[in-house]
Design a protein around this motif. Structure first.
Motif, PDB file in Angstrom:
ATOM      1  N   LEU A  68     -19.868   9.937 -41.366  1.00  0.00           N
ATOM      2  CA  LEU A  68     -20.286   8.542 -41.403  1.00  0.00           C
ATOM      3  C   LEU A  68     -21.167   8.233 -40.198  1.00  0.00           C
ATOM      4  N   SER A  69     -22.314   7.631 -40.484  1.00  0.00           N
ATOM      5  CA  SER A  69     -23.244   7.286 -39.412  1.00  0.00           C
ATOM      6  C   SER A  69     -23.343   5.773 -39.314  1.00  0.00           C
ATOM      7  N   VAL A  70     -23.329   5.255 -38.088  1.00  0.00           N
ATOM      8  CA  VAL A  70     -23.393   3.817 -37.847  1.00  0.00           C
ATOM      9  C   VAL A  70     -24.519   3.527 -36.885  1.00  0.00           C
ATOM     10  N   LYS A  71     -25.412   2.643 -37.261  1.00  0.00           N
ATOM     11  CA  LYS A  71     -26.438   2.210 -36.319  1.00  0.00           C
ATOM     12  C   LYS A  71     -26.069   0.821 -35.837  1.00  0.00           C
ATOM     13  N   VAL A  72     -25.863   0.724 -34.509  1.00  0.00           N
ATOM     14  CA  VAL A  72     -25.526  -0.577 -33.921  1.00  0.00           C
ATOM     15  C   VAL A  72     -26.418  -0.736 -32.689  1.00  0.00           C
ATOM     16  N   GLY A  73     -27.138  -1.854 -32.605  1.00  0.00           N
ATOM     17  CA  GLY A  73     -28.141  -1.993 -31.534  1.00  0.00           C
ATOM     18  C   GLY A  73     -29.097  -0.819 -31.621  1.00  0.00           C
ATOM     19  N   LYS A  74     -29.350  -0.168 -30.483  1.00  0.00           N
ATOM     20  CA  LYS A  74     -30.291   0.966 -30.500  1.00  0.00           C
ATOM     21  C   LYS A  74     -29.574   2.303 -30.724  1.00  0.00           C
ATOM     22  N   TYR A  75     -28.293   2.253 -30.977  1.00  0.00           N
ATOM     23  CA  TYR A  75     -27.497   3.478 -31.028  1.00  0.00           C
ATOM     24  C   TYR A  75     -27.211   3.973 -32.450  1.00  0.00           C
ATOM     25  N   ASN A  76     -27.164   5.279 -32.575  1.00  0.00           N
ATOM     26  CA  ASN A  76     -26.737   5.895 -33.827  1.00  0.00           C
ATOM     27  C   ASN A  76     -25.510   6.767 -33.530  1.00  0.00           C
ATOM     28  N   ILE A  77     -24.374   6.367 -34.072  1.00  0.00           N
ATOM     29  CA  ILE A  77     -23.115   7.101 -33.838  1.00  0.00           C
ATOM     30  C   ILE A  77     -22.772   7.848 -35.128  1.00  0.00           C
ATOM     31  N   VAL A  78     -22.399   9.111 -35.016  1.00  0.00           N
ATOM     32  CA  VAL A  78     -22.009   9.875 -36.206  1.00  0.00           C
ATOM     33  C   VAL A  78     -20.602  10.434 -36.016  1.00  0.00           C
ATOM     34  N   HIS A  79     -19.758  10.212 -37.014  1.00  0.00           N
ATOM     35  CA  HIS A  79     -18.369  10.691 -36.975  1.00  0.00           C
ATOM     36  C   HIS A  79     -18.206  11.713 -38.098  1.00  0.00           C
ATOM     37  N   THR A  80     -17.677  12.889 -37.773  1.00  0.00           N
ATOM     38  CA  THR A  80     -17.645  13.973 -38.763  1.00  0.00           C
ATOM     39  C   THR A  80     -16.365  14.038 -39.595  1.00  0.00           C
TER      40      THR A  80
END
Ligand SMILES: [Zn+2]
Ligand SMILES: [Zn+2]
Length: 335
Positions: free
Chosen positions: A234-246
Motif C-alpha cells: 500500500l502506497s500513501v502520498k501525504v504532503g510531499k511524501y510517498n510512504i510504502v508499506h509491504t
C-alpha cells in the motif's frame, strides 16, 4: 440453608481473590521491563551505516530481552499477555499516543508500534498501518483513537486486529485495503453497522485514488511465497511524501516497482523484502516484522536486529537508502 449460603460466599471470595491476583499479575511490571524501558527512553534511532557501538548494544540488548522470555514452541496467548515483552509493548503504546497527539509539524514523523504496525503523522493527518498486537490491549485501542486512516495489508492476526478496525471506523476514521476476493472487505464490514461502510475503501490493484487529504495506491502481491494467499503493498502520498508499506507481500513482477514512483519511506517486511531494496531506492527504510511474539524461539532469533544487521552486512551491492532499525515506541522525522 445457612451452610449453603456460607459455601457460596466462600466461593465468591476465592473467585474474587483469584481474579485480583490475575489482574495484579497483568498490570505488574517487573524491574527488567522498567529497566529496558529506561534504556530505550535514553537512546535515539541511528542510521545503519553510521550506527554507534552504544546503539548496536542497545539493539542487541533488546534482542536478548525478547529471546529470554521466548520458548521452544510458540507461547499460548494466555502466556504471552503475562510475558515481559508484551508488558513492555503495552507500556510504550501510551507514550506513542501522547507523542502523536503532541506532534504537529510540516515534516513527516513516523512511530514504530509493533510487528508491522506504524503510525505516521504529517500536519494533522494521522495515518496508521497494520495496527495489531498479540491481543489488542486497552492501550492499543486507545492508541488507535489517533488514526484518521488505517491501512491494512492483509487479514492475518499479526497485521489485522478486528477490535482496532472497529474502533477506528466508529470514530469515523477510514480503512483502506486492497482485496480482490472481497472476503476481507466483508469481514471488516461485519464489524460495524452499515452507516460506517462508506469509510471502508477496497482499492483496485494498480489504480491511484484520492481519499480525504491523501492519495493511495494498492498493489496486489503474493503473501510471502504462497501463491494462493493475497497481500497488498500500500502506497500513501501525504504532503510531499510517498510512504510504502509491504505487509507480508512479495511483488509479483519487478515492473510493479514503477507503479510506486519515488518512494520516500519504505516500511519493509525484513523477512521478505531485502532483495528488492536496491530496486526501490527508497530514501528511508524502516525494517519491520521483527520480534513478533506469537512465534517460537528459532523464529524470534532469525527475525531479530542481530540477524537483520548481519544480513545487511552481507549485502554485496551498496544501498543508497537510509536504514533505520527502530525499537517499539521509537520515531524518526523524515526530511
Ligand atoms: Zn501474513
Ligand atoms: Zn505477518
Amino acid at each position: 440453608m445457612k451452610k449453603f449460603v456460607k459455601e457460596i460466599l466462600e466461593s465468591i471470595i476465592v473467585l474474587l481473590l483469584l481474579s485480583g491476583l490475575l489482574l495484579l499479575g497483568y498490570v505488574y511490571n517487573p524491574k527488567k521491563v522498567l529497566r529496558i524501558k529506561e534504556n530505550l527512553d535514553n537512546s535515539s534511532p541511528e542510521e545503519y551505516s553510521s550506527m554507534s557501538l552504544e546503539r548496536q548494544n542497545l539493539l542487541s540488548e533488546f534482542d536478548d530481552f525478547i529471546l529470554e522470555s521466548s520458548t521452544k514452541e510458540a507461547k499460548k496467548l494466555i502466556q504471552l499477555i503475562y510475558s515481559n515483552p508484551y508488558k513492555l509493548n503495552r507500556l510504550v503504546l501510551n507514550d506513542i499516543k501522547k507523542e502523536v497527539e503532541g506532534y504537529s509539524g510540516e515534516l513527516l514523523e513516523i512511530w514504530y508500534v509493533y510487528n508491522m504496525g506504524v503510525v505516521a503523522k504529517h500536519k494533522e493527518d494521522v495515518i496508521c498501518f497494520d495496527l495489531s498486537t498479540v491481543i489488542a490491549s486497552s492501550n492499543l485501542l486507545k492508541l488507535s483513537d489517533v488514526c484518521n486512516y488505517l491501512f491494512i495489508s492483509h487479514g492475518d492476526g499479526d497485521h489485522f486486529s478486528s477490535r482496532v478496525a472497529k474502533r477506528i471506523l466508529e470514530n469515523n476514521g477510514k480503512i483502506i485495503i486492497q482485496d480482490d476476493t472481497g472476503i476481507f472487505e466483508e469481514s471488516i464490514k461485519a464489524l460495524v453497522s452499515e452507516d460506517y461502510w462508506e469509510n471502508i475503501y477496497n482499492l483496485d490493484s494498480g489504480k491511484e485514488y484520492s481519499i480525504g487529504n491523501i492519495n493511495v495506491l494498492g498493489i496486489k502481491t503474493m503473501h510471502r511465497m504462497q501463491e494462493e494467499k493475497d497481500n497488498a503493498w500500500l502506497s500513501v502520498k501525504v504532503g510531499k511524501y510517498n510512504i510504502v508499506h509491504t505487509g507480508d507481500g512479495v511483488l509479483d513482477s519487478h515492473s510493479d516497482v514503477n507503479l510506486l514512483g519515488n518512494v520516500d519511506v519504505l516500511l519493509a517486511n525484513s523477512i521478505v523484502v531485502p532483495l528488492s531494496l536496491k530496486d526501490l531506492n527508497a530514501k528511508y527504510i524502516i525494517p519491520l516484522h521483527m520480534h513478533e511474539l506469537g512465534h517460537d524461539r528459532e523464529f524470534l532469533k532469525e527475525n531479530s536486529f542481530s540477524s537483520y544487521l548481519e544480513k545487511l552486512n552481507g549485502f554485496e551491492e551498496s544501498i543508497g537508502s537510509k536504514i533505520y532499525p527502530l525499537v517499539w515506541g521509537e520515531s524518526i522525522e523524515v526530511v
